[in-house]
Design an enzyme around this catalytic site. Sequence first.
Site, PDB file in Angstrom:
ATOM      1  N   ASP A  47       0.826  -1.202   0.000  1.00 48.72           N
ATOM      2  CA  ASP A  47       0.000   0.000   0.000  1.00 48.72           C
ATOM      3  C   ASP A  47       0.865   1.258   0.000  1.00 48.72           C
ATOM      4  OD1 ASP A  47      -2.320   1.441  -0.005  1.00 48.72           O
ATOM      5  OD2 ASP A  47      -2.730   1.225   2.130  1.00 48.72           O
ATOM      6  N   ASN A  65     -10.412  -2.983  -6.254  1.00 50.70           N
ATOM      7  CA  ASN A  65      -9.652  -2.060  -7.114  1.00 50.70           C
ATOM      8  C   ASN A  65     -10.288  -1.865  -8.495  1.00 50.70           C
ATOM      9  OD1 ASN A  65      -6.345  -3.069  -5.896  1.00 50.70           O
ATOM     10  ND2 ASN A  65      -7.687  -1.436  -5.191  1.00 50.70           N
TER      11      ASN A  65
HETATM   12  C1  FPP Z   1      -2.033   0.131  -3.320  1.00 51.58           C
HETATM   13  O1  FPP Z   1      -1.544   1.451  -3.359  1.00 51.58           O
HETATM   14  C2  FPP Z   1      -1.422  -0.647  -4.378  1.00 51.58           C
HETATM   15  C3  FPP Z   1      -2.111  -1.188  -5.414  1.00 51.58           C
HETATM   16  C4  FPP Z   1      -3.559  -1.034  -5.595  1.00 51.58           C
HETATM   17  C5  FPP Z   1      -1.441  -1.954  -6.496  1.00 51.58           C
HETATM   18  C6  FPP Z   1      -0.135  -2.617  -6.208  1.00 51.58           C
HETATM   19  C7  FPP Z   1       0.576  -2.754  -7.485  1.00 51.58           C
HETATM   20  C8  FPP Z   1       1.915  -2.654  -7.676  1.00 51.58           C
HETATM   21  C9  FPP Z   1       2.868  -2.524  -6.588  1.00 51.58           C
HETATM   22  C10 FPP Z   1       2.523  -2.643  -9.049  1.00 51.58           C
HETATM   23  C11 FPP Z   1       2.315  -3.809  -9.914  1.00 51.58           C
HETATM   24  C12 FPP Z   1       2.403  -5.133  -9.242  1.00 51.58           C
HETATM   25  C13 FPP Z   1       3.201  -6.160  -9.656  1.00 51.58           C
HETATM   26  C14 FPP Z   1       3.087  -7.470  -8.973  1.00 51.58           C
HETATM   27  C15 FPP Z   1       4.187  -6.003 -10.723  1.00 51.58           C
HETATM   28  P1  FPP Z   1      -2.598   2.656  -3.398  1.00 51.58           P
HETATM   29  O2  FPP Z   1      -2.723   3.085  -4.807  1.00 51.58           O
HETATM   30  O3  FPP Z   1      -3.878   2.252  -2.735  1.00 51.58           O
HETATM   31  O4  FPP Z   1      -1.858   3.730  -2.541  1.00 51.58           O
HETATM   32  P2  FPP Z   1      -2.522   4.892  -1.671  1.00 51.58           P
HETATM   33  O5  FPP Z   1      -3.129   4.231  -0.469  1.00 51.58           O
HETATM   34  O6  FPP Z   1      -1.351   5.736  -1.321  1.00 51.58           O
HETATM   35  O7  FPP Z   1      -3.518   5.592  -2.546  1.00 51.58           O
END
Ligand code: FPP
Length: 254
Positions: free
Chosen positions: A24, A72
């Site tokens: 996250d 998501n």
């Molecule tokens: C949450 O951060 C993260 C995600 C929804 C996606 C995770 C994906 C990756 C790390 C990249 C691709 C994955 C792979 C396996 C190559 P958020 O967007 O909710 O962060 P925030 O809470 O700061 O808004």
Amino acid sequence: MARRTRRGALDRGRLPRHIGIIMDGNGRWATARGLERSRGHRAGSRAVRAVVRACRRLGVPVLTLFAFSTENWGRPRREVQALMELLSEFIAREWQEIMRREIRVVHLGDLRRVPGEVRRQLLSLERATRHHRRMTLALALSYGSREEMARACRRLAARAAAGRLRPAAIGIDEVSAALDTRGLPDPDLIIRTGGELRLSNFLLWQGAYAELFFSKRLWPDFTESDLRAAIADFQSRRRRFGLTDEQAEERERA
Ligand code: FPP
């Protein structure tokens, strides 16, 4: 007592058998830099690479990454598209190294909503790596633990309705074997980055006895040394599994 190790060193004999990570903080990482959220995800995929490598080097048998949740899908279309492209790029870019390092890749989640190209790439990678034994990388993609449990219930109910399973014979092992994680050990350690203190529908059944580690670090900033700190913290804990301290100690010695 936890076995003592050199300061900073990990006890290789007591590594978590399965680490799950809720990655996250990508969006906040990008926003803090005046960038689009997708740039945070891109930076996050670099952290993925570093952490997979570190787990492989350390000898962690299973790593599950929460790459995209069922919830998501509700994000802006552009962001969903960017995440799917990143996954596709990740698979293409890491393919050779995954093969060389003998990592088995599996997925958790319902891939039906995932764009065809990404789905085909992932399923090909799974097929190509199915005999690898050095480490398992599970990508939780379009994954939600409650949906997974509902799928498991449907599988069990179908077998019962067909007369192939007695309802009274359904126990913990049968449920575990009907989940997407069948065959994988339960996670010993679940790490969440980004400072939030919740599990967000991640491995709820499997994580019943997982040790939880929450890091304030935003995922793109998470490094091998943060991973080692989480594992060191895990190794300093006594896991009692509902037993008394004395019983747990005896169990550890056995
Ligand atoms: C949450 O951060 C993260 C995600 C929804 C996606 C995770 C994906 C990756 C790390 C990249 C691709 C994955 C792979 C396996 C190559 P958020 O967007 O909710 O962060 P925030 O809470 O700061 O808004």
